[in-house]
Scaffold this motif. Sequence first.
Motif, short mmCIF file in Angstrom:
data_model
loop_
_atom_site.label_atom_id
_atom_site.label_comp_id
_atom_site.label_asym_id
_atom_site.label_seq_id
_atom_site.Cartn_x
_atom_site.Cartn_y
_atom_site.Cartn_z
N ASN A 19 53.50 35.41 38.76
CA ASN A 19 54.11 36.44 37.91
C ASN A 19 55.24 37.15 38.65
O ASN A 19 56.31 37.38 38.10
CB ASN A 19 53.06 37.48 37.48
CG ASN A 19 52.33 37.09 36.21
OD1 ASN A 19 52.11 35.92 35.96
ND2 ASN A 19 51.95 38.08 35.41
N GLN A 44 48.93 36.70 47.04
CA GLN A 44 48.56 37.99 46.44
C GLN A 44 48.42 37.87 44.94
O GLN A 44 49.07 38.59 44.18
CB GLN A 44 49.64 39.03 46.75
CG GLN A 44 49.64 39.47 48.21
CD GLN A 44 50.82 40.38 48.50
OE1 GLN A 44 50.95 41.44 47.90
NE2 GLN A 44 51.68 39.96 49.40
N GLY A 45 47.58 36.91 44.53
CA GLY A 45 47.36 36.69 43.10
C GLY A 45 46.87 37.98 42.45
O GLY A 45 45.97 38.64 42.98
N LYS A 46 47.49 38.32 41.34
CA LYS A 46 47.17 39.61 40.71
C LYS A 46 46.27 39.43 39.49
O LYS A 46 46.51 38.57 38.65
CB LYS A 46 48.46 40.27 40.20
CG LYS A 46 49.46 40.62 41.28
CD LYS A 46 50.59 41.47 40.71
CE LYS A 46 51.43 40.74 39.67
NZ LYS A 46 52.56 41.53 39.17
N TRP A 53 43.28 38.22 42.30
CA TRP A 53 42.77 37.02 41.62
C TRP A 53 42.44 35.97 42.68
O TRP A 53 43.33 35.52 43.41
CB TRP A 53 43.80 36.48 40.62
CG TRP A 53 43.28 35.31 39.83
CD1 TRP A 53 43.62 33.99 39.99
CD2 TRP A 53 42.31 35.35 38.78
NE1 TRP A 53 42.93 33.22 39.10
CE2 TRP A 53 42.12 34.03 38.34
CE3 TRP A 53 41.57 36.37 38.17
CZ2 TRP A 53 41.23 33.69 37.31
CZ3 TRP A 53 40.68 36.05 37.15
CH2 TRP A 53 40.53 34.73 36.72
N LEU A 62 47.23 27.83 38.34
CA LEU A 62 47.83 29.15 38.54
C LEU A 62 49.25 29.02 38.03
O LEU A 62 50.05 28.26 38.59
CB LEU A 62 47.89 29.49 40.04
CG LEU A 62 46.56 29.54 40.79
CD1 LEU A 62 46.81 29.65 42.30
CD2 LEU A 62 45.73 30.71 40.32
N LEU A 118 47.26 37.56 32.65
CA LEU A 118 47.97 38.81 32.96
C LEU A 118 49.37 38.72 32.36
O LEU A 118 50.20 37.94 32.83
CB LEU A 118 48.05 39.00 34.48
CG LEU A 118 48.80 40.24 34.94
CD1 LEU A 118 48.05 41.51 34.54
CD2 LEU A 118 48.98 40.23 36.46
N GLY A 134 50.93 35.21 32.76
CA GLY A 134 50.28 34.57 33.92
C GLY A 134 48.87 34.12 33.56
O GLY A 134 48.11 34.87 32.94
#
Length: 258
Positions: A19, A44-46, A53, A62, A118, A134
Amino acid sequence: MSLSIGNKIVKLITTDSTNNYAKTQIGAENWPEGTIIQAEYQTQGKGQIGNSWESEAGKNLLCSIVLTPHFLPILNQFLISKIVALSVAQVVGSFVGEVSIKWPNDIYVGEKKIAGILIENSLMGHRIEHSIAGIGLNINQERFLSAAPNPVSLFQLTGKNHPIEVLLNQFADQLSFWYEKLSSGQTSMIDTRYTEQLFRRGQPARYQDHEGEFEGILLGVNEIGQLLIQDSQQKIKSYHFKEVVFLPQHDLTKRHII
Ligand code: BTN
């Protein structure tokens, strides 16, 4: 002309978050609408509301889809959530049963979460300029280590590995279908299908809001995507994200047995 999602796929080995990558590159790159940014690993998956995440490198889907739904008034932006959730749910449903959409857009199999979504929109007056959708879909991960309460993967459910690219293509086809419905104004079909697939719809269940715990029946969502729950006095309560908690279903069963 209908839009094909995924005609262009930008593949990354590692990024902080697909994202974030999409948001920062969108001005510089001349991506066609429907471009998909896919990564094998995110540092830093959100997740929603500032959560992270979890996804083991190379095991899961992803990705972020870049949409420019300039035709969509801001008040109707929840429709994007609906079509992305419907598309992921259809992919998961082609492998396993009991798939539902836990409001607003988590994808569940039974009582476990297999995918999260997201959506980050940038606005232009009363319209949406860009929508970055996302998706984290758990495919081949065998164990989850984070504090997330109830994750599950397709591998855990089917005992098999599944090719990530095949699922991505399936998802892109589904989203092309639903995006076409959205852009051509066929929104009642979207609303109906979303409502039909809502987790716990029509069943008595326990919830918690700022006034405390209560028993209610989830009815659906209103036009702006607020959740509607009817309480035991027949009052219909509406909630924005995080204003209501779904309590575990077994609490209710226990209470009834006692
Ligand atoms: C949730 O909390 O349920 C939403 C999770 C969304 C995760 C995906 S993984 C690809 C995309 N990039 C991110 O940083 N987050 C989304």
